[in-house]
Design an enzyme around this catalytic site. Structure first.
Site, short mmCIF file in Angstrom:
data_model
loop_
_atom_site.label_atom_id
_atom_site.label_comp_id
_atom_site.label_asym_id
_atom_site.label_seq_id
_atom_site.Cartn_x
_atom_site.Cartn_y
_atom_site.Cartn_z
N HIS A 72 -10.70 17.10 45.70
CA HIS A 72 -11.40 16.68 44.48
C HIS A 72 -11.89 15.25 44.64
O HIS A 72 -11.12 14.36 44.96
CB HIS A 72 -10.48 16.79 43.26
N TYR A 201 -9.62 15.47 31.52
CA TYR A 201 -8.61 14.83 30.66
C TYR A 201 -9.29 14.53 29.33
O TYR A 201 -10.29 13.80 29.29
CB TYR A 201 -8.14 13.51 31.29
N PRO A 293 3.41 12.88 33.04
CA PRO A 293 2.55 13.54 34.04
C PRO A 293 1.08 13.15 33.99
O PRO A 293 0.31 13.56 34.87
CB PRO A 293 2.73 15.03 33.74
N LYS A 297 1.56 11.49 39.06
CA LYS A 297 2.21 10.63 40.05
C LYS A 297 3.62 11.08 40.49
O LYS A 297 4.13 10.60 41.50
CB LYS A 297 2.31 9.19 39.52
N TYR A 385 -5.56 6.34 40.63
CA TYR A 385 -5.46 7.81 40.58
C TYR A 385 -5.33 8.39 41.99
O TYR A 385 -4.52 9.29 42.23
CB TYR A 385 -6.66 8.41 39.84
P1 RFL Z 1 13.08 17.88 41.60
O1 RFL Z 1 11.81 18.65 41.85
O2 RFL Z 1 13.61 17.85 40.23
O3 RFL Z 1 14.16 18.47 42.60
C1 RFL Z 1 15.54 18.11 42.50
C2 RFL Z 1 16.37 19.23 43.09
O4 RFL Z 1 17.74 18.86 43.02
C3 RFL Z 1 18.51 19.96 42.53
N1 RFL Z 1 19.74 19.44 41.90
C4 RFL Z 1 20.94 19.45 42.51
N2 RFL Z 1 21.33 19.85 43.74
C5 RFL Z 1 22.63 19.72 44.06
N3 RFL Z 1 23.57 19.20 43.20
C6 RFL Z 1 23.22 18.80 41.97
N4 RFL Z 1 24.15 18.29 41.14
C7 RFL Z 1 21.86 18.90 41.59
N5 RFL Z 1 21.18 18.59 40.46
C8 RFL Z 1 19.91 18.93 40.68
C9 RFL Z 1 17.57 20.65 41.56
O5 RFL Z 1 17.94 22.01 41.34
C10 RFL Z 1 16.23 20.51 42.27
O6 RFL Z 1 15.98 21.61 43.13
O7 RFL Z 1 12.93 16.35 42.08
P2 RFL Z 1 12.09 15.70 43.28
O8 RFL Z 1 12.34 16.46 44.55
O9 RFL Z 1 12.36 14.26 43.22
O10 RFL Z 1 10.54 16.00 42.93
C11 RFL Z 1 9.94 15.41 41.81
C12 RFL Z 1 8.82 16.30 41.28
O11 RFL Z 1 9.31 17.61 41.09
C13 RFL Z 1 8.24 15.77 39.94
O12 RFL Z 1 8.11 14.37 40.00
C14 RFL Z 1 6.85 16.37 39.63
O13 RFL Z 1 6.93 17.75 39.40
C15 RFL Z 1 6.24 15.68 38.41
N6 RFL Z 1 4.95 16.26 38.01
C16 RFL Z 1 3.78 15.93 38.68
N7 RFL Z 1 3.81 15.12 39.76
C17 RFL Z 1 2.66 14.85 40.46
O14 RFL Z 1 2.72 14.10 41.45
N8 RFL Z 1 1.45 15.39 40.11
C18 RFL Z 1 1.33 16.23 39.05
O15 RFL Z 1 0.24 16.76 38.82
C19 RFL Z 1 2.52 16.51 38.26
N9 RFL Z 1 2.47 17.34 37.20
C20 RFL Z 1 4.90 17.15 36.93
C21 RFL Z 1 3.62 17.67 36.55
C22 RFL Z 1 6.05 17.56 36.26
C23 RFL Z 1 5.96 18.43 35.20
N10 RFL Z 1 7.19 18.80 34.58
C24 RFL Z 1 7.52 20.12 34.21
C25 RFL Z 1 8.24 17.85 34.44
C26 RFL Z 1 3.51 18.55 35.49
C27 RFL Z 1 4.68 18.92 34.79
C28 RFL Z 1 4.49 19.85 33.62
C1 PHB Z 2 -1.31 20.03 37.00
O1 PHB Z 2 -2.23 20.65 37.55
O2 PHB Z 2 -0.23 20.57 36.72
C2 PHB Z 2 -1.53 18.61 36.63
C3 PHB Z 2 -2.69 17.97 37.01
C4 PHB Z 2 -2.90 16.65 36.66
C5 PHB Z 2 -1.95 15.98 35.93
C6 PHB Z 2 -0.77 16.61 35.56
C7 PHB Z 2 -0.56 17.94 35.90
O3 PHB Z 2 -2.19 14.70 35.56
#
Ligand code: RFL
Ligand code: PHB
Length: 393
Positions: A72, A201, A293, A297, A385
Site C-alpha cells: 500500500h 480512516y 490500534p 503499530k 505510519y
Molecule cells: P500476543 O499476540 O498477545 O501473544 C502473546 C502470547 O503469549 C501467550 N501467553 C502465555 N504463554 C505462556 N504463559 C502465560 N502465562 C501466557 N500468557 C499469555 C498468549 O496465549 C499469546 O499466544 O503478543 P505479542 O506476540 O507481543 O504480539 C502483539 C500483537 O499481537 C498486537 O500488538 C497486535 O495484534 C496489535 N494490533 C495491531 N498491530 C499492528 O501492528 N497493526 C495492526 O493493524 C493492528 N491491528 C491489533 C490490531 C490488535 C487488535 N486487538 C484485538 C487487540 C487490531 C486489533 C483489533
Molecule cells: C486491520 O486491518 O486490522 C487494521 C488496519 C489498520 C489499523 C488497525 C487495524 O490501523
C-alpha cells in the site's frame, strides 16, 4: 531440559524471536499457554511496516508475505463527508506498508519453526519464572498433569499484556504508564471485496470507522463503540448499517456486505512498562507496551523489539559484549514512546470522545484539513505510519 533462551508466549513476538535466534545459531524453546489452533484463531493486526517485512526476511519467513501481501502506497482520511489521500510513498521517498494478516504471519512462523525442528510447548499452564535476577534462570510449567522445568541463560517475556512475565517482576522495580480510552472497536471480518483499494480512516459525527482488508476478497471493518458495549448488541445488519452511515456517498455505494467470519469488540488502551529488562528477563511486544490500534503499530512494535533483542543476544553469544543487552531496554523504549505518541495522537484526532462536543469536532476537522493540505503535516503522518527506522546498538 536446558536451552539458551526460554521464550514465554507463541504470539508474533515469541515466534519471530525464536526464528531470528535460530538463524543466529541460538538455541530456544517456546512455552505457550494456549493450543496452536487457539493462537491462530485470533484475528488481529493487518498492516506490516517495512521494518517488520525486513525482519521476516531475516528470519527466512517472508516468501508468502511478499507474494500474497498487498503493498500500500497511501491511506485515505475521510472527514466532513470527503476523502483525502495521504501519499505515503511520495512523502517518504518511496516507503510502503504491506497489508498481510497477523494470522498469516503467525501461520508462516509456526510452519518455519516446525520445519526447523524447534520445540514449542503448547497448552503449558500454569507457567512460572524463577531466578532471573541471577545467572541461572528457570521456567517451570505444568502440562498434562506433570511439572517440568527449563534451565536457561535468558528468559524472553513475549506473553502479551495479560502474561505472567511482567507480572513476575517485583512491583517496585516497574514503572507503568497507562491511558484507557472511553471506547472500543467493533470489528468484522467478512469474505467480501474491500470497499476501496486503500485503507479509509473516517472521522464522523457518529464516531470513527476504518475500512481495511486482508486480501482482494476479504475485508476487515471497524466502527467505534462505547467501551461498555457488547458484541451481542450488534446484529450483522446493525453493524453494516452503522458502517454505511459513517462512509462517504461513493464508498457507501460500493460497500458489499456479507455474513461475518468473525465479530468482536477490542478495548483501546495505551500502556508502557519501564524498564523492559530485569536481570536475565527481557520483555518484548505487548508484554511491555500496548497502543490503541489506530496507528497499526502493535504488531510492528513487537517485531522491532525482538529485532533488537535477537541482535543483542547474538552480540552476547559471540562473546563480543553484554553492552547491547544493557542498552536493549533504552533503545526499544525510545522507539516505543514515539509509536505511543503517534498512536495516541491519531486516536485522539479520529475518534469522538464523550466530551468532544461541537467545538471539539470543529477543532478535529481544522486539524484534519491542515493535515491533508500541509506538506509538512502530511509528511509527519506518513513518516510515522510507514514506521520509524531501527537504530544500531
Ligand atoms: P500476543 O499476540 O498477545 O501473544 C502473546 C502470547 O503469549 C501467550 N501467553 C502465555 N504463554 C505462556 N504463559 C502465560 N502465562 C501466557 N500468557 C499469555 C498468549 O496465549 C499469546 O499466544 O503478543 P505479542 O506476540 O507481543 O504480539 C502483539 C500483537 O499481537 C498486537 O500488538 C497486535 O495484534 C496489535 N494490533 C495491531 N498491530 C499492528 O501492528 N497493526 C495492526 O493493524 C493492528 N491491528 C491489533 C490490531 C490488535 C487488535 N486487538 C484485538 C487487540 C487490531 C486489533 C483489533
Ligand atoms: C486491520 O486491518 O486490522 C487494521 C488496519 C489498520 C489499523 C488497525 C487495524 O490501523
Amino acid at each position: 531440559m536446558r536451552t539458551q533462551v526460554a521464550i514465554i508466549g507463541a504470539g508474533p513476538a515469541g515466534l519471530l524471536l525464536g526464528q531470528l535466534l535460530y538463524k543466529a545459531g541460538i538455541d530456544n524453546v517456546i512455552v505457550e499457554r494456549q493450543t496452536g489452533d487457539y493462537v491462530l484463531g485470533r484475528i488481529r493486526a493487518g498492516v506490516l511496516e517495512q521494518v517488520t517485512m525486513d525482519l521476516l526476511k531475516q528470519a527466512g519467513v517472508d516468501a508468502r508475505a511478499k507474494a500474497e501481501g498487498l503493498p500500500h502506497d497511501g491511506i485515505e482520511l475521510l472527514f466532513q463527508g470527503r476523502r483525502h489521500r495521504i501519499d505515503m510513498h511520495g512523502l517518504t521517498g518511496g516507503k510502503q506498508v504491506t497489508v498481510y494478516g497477523q494470522t498469516e504471519v503467525t501461520r508462516d512462523l509456526m510452519a518455519a519453526r516446525a520445519e526447523a525442528g524447534l520445540q514449542t510447548i503448547y497448552s503449558a499452564s500454569p507457567v512460572s519464572l524463577h531466578d532471573f535476577d541471577g545467572e541461572r534462570p528457570r521456567v517451570r510449567y505444568e502440562k498434562d498433569g506433570a511439572t517440568h522445568e527449563i534451565e536457561c541463560d535468558f528468559i524472553a517475556g513475549c506473553d502479551g499484556y495479560h502474561g505472567v512475565s511482567r507480572a513476575s517482576v517485583p512491583a517496585d522495580a516497574l514503572h507503568t504508564y497507562e491511558k484507557v480510552y472511553p471506547f472500543g472497536w467493533l470489528g468484522v471480518l467478512a469474505d467480501v471485496p474491500p470497499v476501496s483499494h486503500e485503507l479509509i480512516y473516517a472521522n464522523t459525527s457518529r464516531g470513527f470507522a476504518l475500512c481495511s482488508m486482508r486480501s482482494e476478497t476479504r475485508s476487515r471493518y471497524y466502527v467505534q463503540v462505547p467501551s461498555d458495549d457488547k458484541v451481542e448488541n450488534w446484529s450483522d445488519e446493525a453493524f453494516w448499517n452503522e458502517l454505511r452511515a459513517r462512509l462517504d456517498p461513493e464508498a457507501r455505494e460500493r460497500l458489499v456486505t456479507g455474513t461475518p467470519l468473525e465479530k468482536s469488540i477490542a478495548p483501546l488502551r495505551s500502556f508502557v512498562a519501564e524498564p523492559m529488562r530485569f536481570g536475565r528477563l527481557l520483555l518484548a511486544g505487548d508484554a511491555a507496551h500496548i497502543v490503541p490500534p489506530t496507528g497499526a503499530k502493535g504488531l510492528n512494535l513487537a517485531a522491532a523489539d525482538v529485532g533488537y533483542l535477537s541482535r543483542a543476544l547474538e552480540i552476547f553469544y559471540r562473546g563480543q559484549s553484554a553492552s547491547a543487552l544493557d542498552r536493549y531496554s533504552d533503545l526499544c523504549l525510545r522507539r516505543v514512546w514515539k509509536a505511543e505518541r503517534f498512536s495516541w495522537w491519531f486516536t485522539s484526532l479520529m475518534h469522538r470522545f464523550p466530551d468532544t462536543g461541537e467545538f471539539g469536532q470543529k477543532i478535529q476537522e481544522a486539524e484534519l484539513d491542515y493535515l491533508v493540505h500541509s506538506h509538512a503535516a502530511s509528511t509527519s503522518l506518513a513518516e510515522n505510519y510507514v514506521g520509524l527506522p531501527l537504530e544500531d546498538f
